[in-house]
Design a protein around this motif. Structure first.
Motif, PDB file in Angstrom:
ATOM      1  N   UNK A 572       1.015  -1.453   0.273  1.00 15.20           N
ATOM      2  CA  UNK A 572      -0.069  -0.031  -0.305  1.00 15.20           C
ATOM      3  C   UNK A 572       1.272   1.548   0.433  1.00 15.20           C
ATOM      4  N   UNK A 573       0.463   2.231  -0.723  1.00 18.02           N
ATOM      5  CA  UNK A 573       1.544   3.585  -0.924  1.00 18.02           C
ATOM      6  C   UNK A 573       0.073   4.851  -0.395  1.00 18.02           C
ATOM      7  N   UNK A 574       0.734   5.318   0.563  1.00 22.80           N
ATOM      8  CA  UNK A 574      -0.011   6.355   2.422  1.00 22.80           C
ATOM      9  C   UNK A 574       0.185   7.299   1.797  1.00 22.80           C
ATOM     10  N   UNK A 575       1.476   7.727   1.739  1.00 19.92           N
ATOM     11  CA  UNK A 575       2.117   9.158   1.505  1.00 19.92           C
ATOM     12  C   UNK A 575       1.143  10.192   0.820  1.00 19.92           C
ATOM     13  N   UNK A 576       1.636  11.405   1.216  1.00 21.20           N
ATOM     14  CA  UNK A 576       1.432  12.647   0.978  1.00 21.20           C
ATOM     15  C   UNK A 576      -0.306  13.084   1.060  1.00 21.20           C
ATOM     16  N   UNK A 600       5.972   3.254   1.295  1.00 18.56           N
ATOM     17  CA  UNK A 600       6.424   4.571   0.951  1.00 18.56           C
ATOM     18  C   UNK A 600       6.277   4.940   2.402  1.00 18.56           C
ATOM     19  N   UNK A 601       6.656   4.003   3.396  1.00 22.18           N
ATOM     20  CA  UNK A 601       6.123   3.753   4.963  1.00 22.18           C
ATOM     21  C   UNK A 601       7.832   5.490   5.205  1.00 22.18           C
ATOM     22  N   UNK A 602       8.365   6.175   4.583  1.00 23.62           N
ATOM     23  CA  UNK A 602       9.418   7.037   5.221  1.00 23.62           C
ATOM     24  C   UNK A 602       8.470   8.247   4.784  1.00 23.62           C
ATOM     25  N   UNK A 603       7.799   8.130   3.543  1.00 21.86           N
ATOM     26  CA  UNK A 603       7.637   9.517   3.111  1.00 21.86           C
ATOM     27  C   UNK A 603       6.397  10.263   3.867  1.00 21.86           C
ATOM     28  N   UNK A 604       5.650   9.124   4.254  1.00 18.81           N
ATOM     29  CA  UNK A 604       4.242   8.636   5.523  1.00 18.81           C
ATOM     30  C   UNK A 604       4.104  10.225   6.509  1.00 18.81           C
ATOM     31  N   UNK A 605       3.740  11.379   5.948  1.00 15.05           N
ATOM     32  CA  UNK A 605       3.725  12.031   7.433  1.00 15.05           C
ATOM     33  C   UNK A 605       2.028  12.058   8.135  1.00 15.05           C
ATOM     34  N   UNK A 606       1.892  13.235   8.846  1.00 12.64           N
ATOM     35  CA  UNK A 606       0.586  13.800  10.029  1.00 12.64           C
ATOM     36  C   UNK A 606       0.751  15.297   9.951  1.00 12.64           C
ATOM     37  N   UNK A 607      -0.489  15.105  10.687  1.00 14.42           N
ATOM     38  CA  UNK A 607      -0.773  16.948  10.402  1.00 14.42           C
ATOM     39  C   UNK A 607      -0.859  17.310  12.352  1.00 14.42           C
ATOM     40  N   UNK A 608      -0.006  18.683  12.510  1.00 11.10           N
ATOM     41  CA  UNK A 608      -0.399  18.290  14.176  1.00 11.10           C
ATOM     42  C   UNK A 608      -0.589  20.198  14.307  1.00 11.10           C
TER      43      UNK A 608
END
Length: 677
Positions: A572-576, A600-608
């Motif tokens: 699965x690809x989840x980034x951006x 793309x585990x290393x590219x996954x981010x979240x917002x806070x």
């Protein structure tokens, strides 16, 4: 010219003296930091592998114990010298690899050692900093050689003296040297069949007359012209690789040959009888001046003559990609009736005409991608133009329409790539009496078609069952912003057969997608869209690959791991995506799914709080803040109200005790009942 080492036996390896491993008749001492050949190995060793060690000298006594040795490999050592008597006890040796050593230092003494090998058939001297003179000395007495590699050395010029005595040689590898001139170096090699001179600096090949050669690789040189000897002799040549050179025109090939593969990729080749500015070079000739000692020979050639005088009836593969071809001469392909693979991609073609004059009945692959095609012509009624075509690549051109019924006679077509053209799919069958519809490509009824790419075609509102009668398994509609404006209804005819679907950058939203009918899907690309909610219909599919990159998803359903999708998904690809750092329970759940890879585990981010964070390492203050934000509100209210309630209860009890007697007297007086105190 690769030579396989090892017996290939399926058996358990046993550790022998010196840390080497032995199986059957092979002893492997690779990478043991040995500075000499172990003397206590098994005497019945036939193959000895000493690669990747630090041996500098192979002494006279190094191989005395190994009389049955047949194959010896000393690749990647520091070998500078082989003493003259080293092989006297191993004269049955027939394969010797000395690649990547330092044999240039004592090459004359090493040559004396090699001369004691009357049965040697294969010798690898690659990567030893050898000049042509050193090579000549090393192989002078090796008349038994059948395969020789002197690749990755510093050879610059070859003449007839270098390989004089190698009368049995079948294969010769000279790649990655600095060769700029070859003067009759191979004329004495009457049995030579495979010659590799790739990655050198040859400016031309003229008077090519090696009739016995089967494979010639002269790719990655600076060759501007290739001229075969004008002779009616039959050449055994089967494969000619001239790719990655500076060829200006189609090579002048032997008149009679067995050529089946001609590789001309990445040159500067064109046809010059008709030029774009209207001029012609049809009557222009070129004179070659050959000077050999005191003799001078002048050869006149019409380089621009488009009539090929060679017999190409056996040619099956022609690769002319990455050249400057803007048209094909009339009847050019008619000389190649056995052609099965034709690659003309990355040229300057503006038109390509299919006609019965070019009998391509055997053609299975035709690549015309990355040209400037505005027209693909076909003779009306030419039913046998491409009957065996399986792969047709027309991507990245300027086509707007294809000839009507172009696929009607391609009974075996499986793959068509029309991506990055400005084509439209026919929305419905033509009806007599109606106003003529805009130009379109009709794919309906092409039963054998399984792979279709229409990426970046500017498709508008697919409708009217454009894929009816097909059995597509792979469909790419990426980069078509309006293609699915009506949802997925236009794809319903493919619901049972479609396995791979690319819908990247098609302006999809969560409210318009329902994949529940596509039960055969195993790979789905939904990246670059406007999904704000994970489509619930995906949960019932058994996808193995899912791409959700670059959408507007705040989270991923945590319960998806319990659905058929969660059990079948493998990547699965989840980034951006704008994931919420405080709702990452789904992220932890995905980490626990066995066999699932987040590519793309290393590219996954979240917002806070307007910050972009790494979900794999959230700061402690953020974690505490998120716990407060996600706590159970009812429990929170209960915790806040409990102290207040207790305070009120205590206050009430105190007041009650203080006023107890007064209250009792008041009650007694009111009720009129006497009681003793």
């Amino acid at each position: 010219l690769a030579v396989g080492w090892g017996s290939g036996a399926v058996a358990a390896w046993a550790t022998s003296s010196g840390g080497c491993e032995h199986v059957q008749s092979t002893t492997d001492c690779t990478g043991r930091w040995l500075s000499s050949v172990p003397g206590n190995l098994r005497g019945d060793t036939e193959e000895l592998l000493l690669d990747d060690n630090t041996i500098q000298v192979l002494g006279n006594a190094s191989l005395l114990s190994y009389h049955q040795l047949r194959r010896l490999s000393l690749t990647k050592n520091r070998l500078e010298l082989i003493e003259p008597g080293t092989f006297l006890s191993s004269q049955g040796l027939h394969m010797l690899s000395l690649a990547d050593n330092l044999l240039f230092t004592n090459y004359s003494l090493t040559a004396a050692a090699l001369s004691a090998l009357p049965a040697l058939r294969m010798l690898d001297l690659a990567g030893n900093r050898l000049t042509e003179d050193m090579v000549s000395v090393l192989v002078w007495n090796l008349s038994s050689l059948e395969s020789l590699s002197v690749a990755r050395n510093i050879i610059m010029r070859l003449d007839s003296s270098v390989f004089t005595n190698l009368t049995r040689l079948l294969e010769l590898n000279l790649e990655k040297n600095y060769i700029f001139e070859i003067d009759q170096a191979f004329e004495g090699l009457q049995r030579l069949q495979r010659l590799n001179v790739a990655y050198n600096y040859l400016p031309c090949v003229v008077e090519f007359g090696l009739t016995q050669l089967r494979v010639l690789n002269v790719s990655n040189n600076v060759i501007e012209w290739f001229l075969a000897l004008e002779s009616d002799d039959l050449f055994e040549l089967e494969v000619l690789d001239l790719s990655h050179n500076h060829l200006l025109f189609f090579p002048v090939l032997p008149r009679q040959s067995k050529l089946h593969s001609l590789l001309l990729k990445d040159n500067e080749m064109s046809f010059y009888q008709r030029l774009p500015n209207g001029t012609s070079l049809a009557d222009v000739t070129v004179q070659f001046l050959f000077i050999d000692g005191n003799s001078t020979n002048i050869t006149t050639v019409s380089l621009w003559d488009e009539i090929c005088h060679s017999n190409l009836s056996s040619l099956r593969l022609l690769d002319m990609s990455q050249n400057q071809v803007w048209y094909l001469p009339e009847g050019f392909l008619a000389q190649m009736p056995a052609l099965t693979h034709l690659k003309l991609n990355q040229n300057c073609l503006e038109t390509f005409h299919l006609s019965e004059g070019d009998p391509l009945a055997m053609l299975t692959e035709l690549d015309l991608s990355q040209n400037q095609l505005v027209e693909l012509g076909a003779e009306v009624g030419a039913g046998d133009i491409l009957p065996n075509l399986q792969l047709f690549n027309l991507s990245t051109n300027r086509l707007r329409v294809l000839p009507p019924g172009v696929f009607a006679y391609t009974r075996k077509i499986t793959t068509v790539d029309l991506s990055r053209n400005r084509v439209d799919l026919c929305p419905q069958p033509a009806v007599a009496g109606k106003v003529e519809s805009p130009p379109c490509v009709d794919m309906r009824g092409v039963e054998t078609l399984t792979h279709l790419s229409l990426a970046g075609c500017g498709l508008r509102g697919l409708g009217g069952h454009p894929f009816q009668g097909t059995s597509l398994m792979h469909l790419d509609l990426s980069d078509n912003h309006q293609a699915l404006s009506r949802g997925l209804e236009s794809l319903q005819d493919l619901a049972l057969t479609l396995q791979v679907l690319f819908l990247r950058n098609t302006n999809l939203s969560s409210t318009t997608v329902d994949f529940s009918a596509f039960t055969s899907l195993v790979r789905l690309d939904l990246s670059g869209n406007s999904l704000t909610v994970f489509p619930t219909s995906l949960g019932m599919l058994k996808l193995r690959s899912l791409d959700l990159r670059d959408n507007c998803l705040p989270d991923f359903p945590s319960d998806v791991t319990r659905t058929p999708l969660g059990k079948s998904l493998r990547e699965v690809y989840l980034s951006q995506n704008p994931y919420n750092c405080c709702t990452l329970g789904w992220w932890d759940a995905l980490q626990q799914v066995k066999g699932l890879h987040i590519r793309d585990r290393q590219e996954v981010t979240c917002s806070y709080a307007s910050r972009t964070l790494n979900p794999r390492a959230l700061p402690e203050p953020v974690l505490w803040s998120c716990r407060w934000q996600t706590a159970d509100l009812a429990l929170l209210y209960l915790v806040l109200a409990l102290p207040t309630c207790l305070t009120l209860l205590v206050a009430f009890a105190v007041v009650f005790l203080m006023l107890k007697q007064k209250l009792l007297k008041m009650v007694k007086s009111r009720c009129g009942v006497s009681s003793p105190y």
